[in-house]
Design a protein around this motif. Structure first.
Motif, mmCIF file in Angstrom:
data_model
loop_
_atom_site.group_PDB
_atom_site.id
_atom_site.type_symbol
_atom_site.label_atom_id
_atom_site.label_comp_id
_atom_site.label_asym_id
_atom_site.label_seq_id
_atom_site.Cartn_x
_atom_site.Cartn_y
_atom_site.Cartn_z
ATOM 1 N N SER A 269 -60.153 -73.036 28.557
ATOM 2 C CA SER A 269 -60.566 -72.316 29.844
ATOM 3 C C SER A 269 -59.591 -72.712 30.996
ATOM 4 C CB SER A 269 -61.953 -72.349 30.134
ATOM 5 O OG SER A 269 -62.424 -73.768 30.155
ATOM 6 N N PRO A 270 -59.499 -71.770 31.877
ATOM 7 C CA PRO A 270 -58.542 -71.914 33.000
ATOM 8 C C PRO A 270 -59.525 -72.979 33.917
ATOM 9 C CG PRO A 270 -59.601 -69.848 33.186
ATOM 10 C CD PRO A 270 -59.841 -70.188 31.689
ATOM 11 N N LEU A 271 -58.733 -73.854 34.663
ATOM 12 C CA LEU A 271 -59.340 -74.467 35.912
ATOM 13 C C LEU A 271 -59.490 -73.817 36.994
ATOM 14 C CD1 LEU A 271 -57.151 -77.868 35.312
ATOM 15 C CD2 LEU A 271 -59.464 -77.473 34.507
ATOM 16 N N ASN A 272 -60.546 -74.259 37.533
ATOM 17 C CA ASN A 272 -61.055 -73.789 39.109
ATOM 18 C C ASN A 272 -60.245 -74.831 39.905
ATOM 19 O OD1 ASN A 272 -61.832 -72.808 41.462
ATOM 20 N ND2 ASN A 272 -63.986 -72.554 40.671
ATOM 21 N N GLY A 273 -59.685 -73.932 40.981
ATOM 22 C CA GLY A 273 -58.866 -74.890 41.970
ATOM 23 C C GLY A 273 -59.656 -75.821 43.009
ATOM 24 N N TRP A 274 -61.052 -75.488 43.023
ATOM 25 C CA TRP A 274 -61.770 -76.165 44.027
ATOM 26 C C TRP A 274 -63.021 -76.798 43.222
ATOM 27 C CZ3 TRP A 274 -62.476 -78.448 48.156
ATOM 28 C CH2 TRP A 274 -63.641 -78.873 48.870
ATOM 29 N N ASP A 275 -63.502 -77.840 43.539
ATOM 30 C CA ASP A 275 -64.470 -78.528 42.810
ATOM 31 C C ASP A 275 -65.573 -79.124 44.194
ATOM 32 O OD1 ASP A 275 -65.900 -81.183 41.752
ATOM 33 O OD2 ASP A 275 -65.809 -79.885 40.100
ATOM 34 N N SER A 276 -67.064 -78.838 44.021
ATOM 35 C CA SER A 276 -67.794 -79.446 45.137
ATOM 36 C C SER A 276 -67.625 -81.010 45.139
ATOM 37 C CB SER A 276 -69.189 -78.959 44.698
ATOM 38 O OG SER A 276 -69.616 -79.646 43.434
ATOM 39 N N SER A 277 -67.178 -81.733 44.228
ATOM 40 C CA SER A 277 -67.021 -83.051 44.537
ATOM 41 C C SER A 277 -66.080 -83.583 45.643
ATOM 42 C CB SER A 277 -66.736 -83.818 43.216
ATOM 43 O OG SER A 277 -65.269 -83.399 42.765
ATOM 44 N N CYS A 278 -65.250 -82.537 45.986
ATOM 45 C CA CYS A 278 -64.141 -82.656 47.107
ATOM 46 C C CYS A 278 -64.669 -82.619 48.397
ATOM 47 C CB CYS A 278 -63.032 -81.832 46.932
ATOM 48 S SG CYS A 278 -61.981 -82.206 45.240
ATOM 49 N N ILE A 279 -66.200 -82.303 48.544
ATOM 50 C CA ILE A 279 -66.537 -82.254 49.924
ATOM 51 C C ILE A 279 -66.662 -83.671 50.708
ATOM 52 C CG2 ILE A 279 -68.865 -81.396 51.215
ATOM 53 C CD1 ILE A 279 -69.250 -79.265 49.011
ATOM 54 N N GLY A 280 -67.120 -84.377 49.619
ATOM 55 C CA GLY A 280 -67.000 -85.993 50.285
ATOM 56 C C GLY A 280 -65.772 -86.416 50.887
ATOM 57 N N PRO A 281 -64.801 -86.508 50.029
ATOM 58 C CA PRO A 281 -63.572 -86.873 50.828
ATOM 59 C C PRO A 281 -63.012 -86.183 52.221
ATOM 60 C CG PRO A 281 -63.323 -86.742 48.232
ATOM 61 C CD PRO A 281 -64.591 -86.087 48.666
ATOM 62 N N LEU A 282 -63.302 -84.751 51.882
ATOM 63 C CA LEU A 282 -63.010 -83.947 53.044
ATOM 64 C C LEU A 282 -63.928 -84.317 54.078
ATOM 65 C CD1 LEU A 282 -62.630 -80.249 51.657
ATOM 66 C CD2 LEU A 282 -60.873 -81.429 53.066
ATOM 67 N N ALA A 283 -65.231 -84.845 53.953
ATOM 68 C CA ALA A 283 -66.211 -85.060 55.177
ATOM 69 C C ALA A 283 -65.740 -86.066 55.834
ATOM 70 C CB ALA A 283 -67.568 -85.148 54.581
ATOM 71 N N VAL A 284 -64.907 -87.255 54.847
ATOM 72 C CA VAL A 284 -64.882 -88.417 55.354
ATOM 73 C C VAL A 284 -63.426 -88.321 56.400
ATOM 74 C CG1 VAL A 284 -63.447 -90.651 54.718
ATOM 75 C CG2 VAL A 284 -65.571 -89.660 53.377
ATOM 76 N N CYS A 285 -62.525 -87.230 56.065
ATOM 77 C CA CYS A 285 -61.521 -87.240 56.957
ATOM 78 C C CYS A 285 -61.822 -86.374 58.202
ATOM 79 C CB CYS A 285 -60.271 -86.311 56.206
ATOM 80 S SG CYS A 285 -59.413 -87.210 54.902
ATOM 81 N N ILE A 286 -62.864 -85.564 57.911
ATOM 82 C CA ILE A 286 -63.325 -84.809 59.177
ATOM 83 C C ILE A 286 -63.882 -85.518 60.289
ATOM 84 C CG2 ILE A 286 -64.626 -82.951 59.848
ATOM 85 C CD1 ILE A 286 -63.896 -81.382 57.357
ATOM 86 N N ASN A 287 -64.755 -86.478 59.671
ATOM 87 C CA ASN A 287 -65.478 -87.411 60.439
ATOM 88 C C ASN A 287 -64.363 -88.214 61.221
ATOM 89 O OD1 ASN A 287 -67.930 -88.753 61.259
ATOM 90 N ND2 ASN A 287 -67.089 -90.450 60.163
ATOM 91 N N GLN A 288 -63.419 -88.483 60.669
ATOM 92 C CA GLN A 288 -62.261 -89.393 61.216
ATOM 93 C C GLN A 288 -61.734 -88.642 62.152
ATOM 94 O OE1 GLN A 288 -59.581 -90.986 58.293
ATOM 95 N NE2 GLN A 288 -61.026 -92.524 57.508
ATOM 96 N N TYR A 289 -61.312 -87.432 61.912
ATOM 97 C CA TYR A 289 -60.513 -86.450 62.977
ATOM 98 C C TYR A 289 -61.315 -86.240 64.405
ATOM 99 C CZ TYR A 289 -58.474 -82.347 65.031
ATOM 100 O OH TYR A 289 -58.019 -81.454 65.883
ATOM 101 N N PHE A 290 -63.023 -86.355 64.417
ATOM 102 C CA PHE A 290 -63.725 -86.248 65.192
ATOM 103 C C PHE A 290 -64.272 -87.603 65.894
ATOM 104 C CE2 PHE A 290 -64.260 -81.929 63.418
ATOM 105 C CZ PHE A 290 -64.088 -81.264 64.750
#
Length: 215
Positions: free
Chosen positions: A178-199
């Motif tokens: 089956s084809p892969l999805n380009g997004w996974d909900s587990s990536c929310i954590g790493p994104l949240a860490v980077c956004i937290n650093q940005y602010f």
């Protein structure tokens, strides 16, 4: 997680960035092995692969059990600590194995028009792993609270969970064709860490990492 345990056994935490790259590249090589499988339809093993790595980990744990202080000693004449040697060998072997797997991917897949087993692009699986490595490097390098240096194992464990998730999705994709999805909900954590650093750390990074790990 085996690599994190091995790095801890070799007391590599005193060199956080060496431990970081040892772990991240071990995640990457595992992903590349299944990326190659997703493309070619066959899981191929190299001359030095997971079996040899397991025996290396066993040896490191045995040495740490018998003589914990061994890793802080230096190699005669080279003035290189044994734990640094372990890190360099880990990084070198993972890069070599990753290169071999990517070379196999570049030769084309077993699907129609050299596509993957799911009939999709052979390079698309590089997107999730590339994004995750990028986020891990950014979070580690730009942390004002020195999260990598202060909470090395926790930091790497959090990202290791995400690496495991996207690798498992790749394995399931190969098994089910089956084809892969380009997004996974587990990536929310790493994104949240980077956004937290940005602010400028609206939330304490240590607390955020624990929340990231538990959730």
């Amino acid at each position: 997680f085996v690599t994190i345990a091995c790095c801890c056994a070799a007391q590599l935490g005193v060199y956080p960035w060496l431990m970081f790259w040892s772990c991240v590249l071990s995640y990457f090589v595992f992903y590349c092995a299944h990326w190659q499988t997703y493309v070619s339809g066959k899981l191929k093993f190299g001359r030095l692969d997971c079996t040899e790595a397991q025996f290396s980990f066993i040896t490191i744990h045995l040495i740490s059990t018998i003589s914990p202080g061994f890793w802080s000693n230096s190699i005669p004449y080279l003035q290189l600590e044994y734990r640094i040697l372990v890190a360099l060998l880990t990084i070198g072997s993972t890069l070599w194995s990753s290169f071999n797997n990517i070379r196999l991917v570049s030769q084309g897949g077993c699907g129609r028009n050299f596509s993957s087993v799911a009939g999709t692009s052979i390079i698309f699986p590089g997107w999730p792993i590339g994004l995750l490595i990028f986020l891990a490097v950014v979070a580690s390098n730009y942390s004002t609270s020195s999260v990598l240096e202060e909470h090395t194992s926790l930091h790497l464990l959090c990202y290791g969970m995400v690496f495991s998730k996207i690798t498992n999705r790749l394995i399931v994709g190969h098994m089910s064709r089956s084809p892969l999805n380009g997004w996974d909900s587990s990536c929310i954590g790493p994104l949240a860490v980077c956004i937290n650093q940005y602010f400028n750390l609206l939330i304490d990074e240590h607390v955020l990492l624990w929340f990231f790990l538990v959730s």
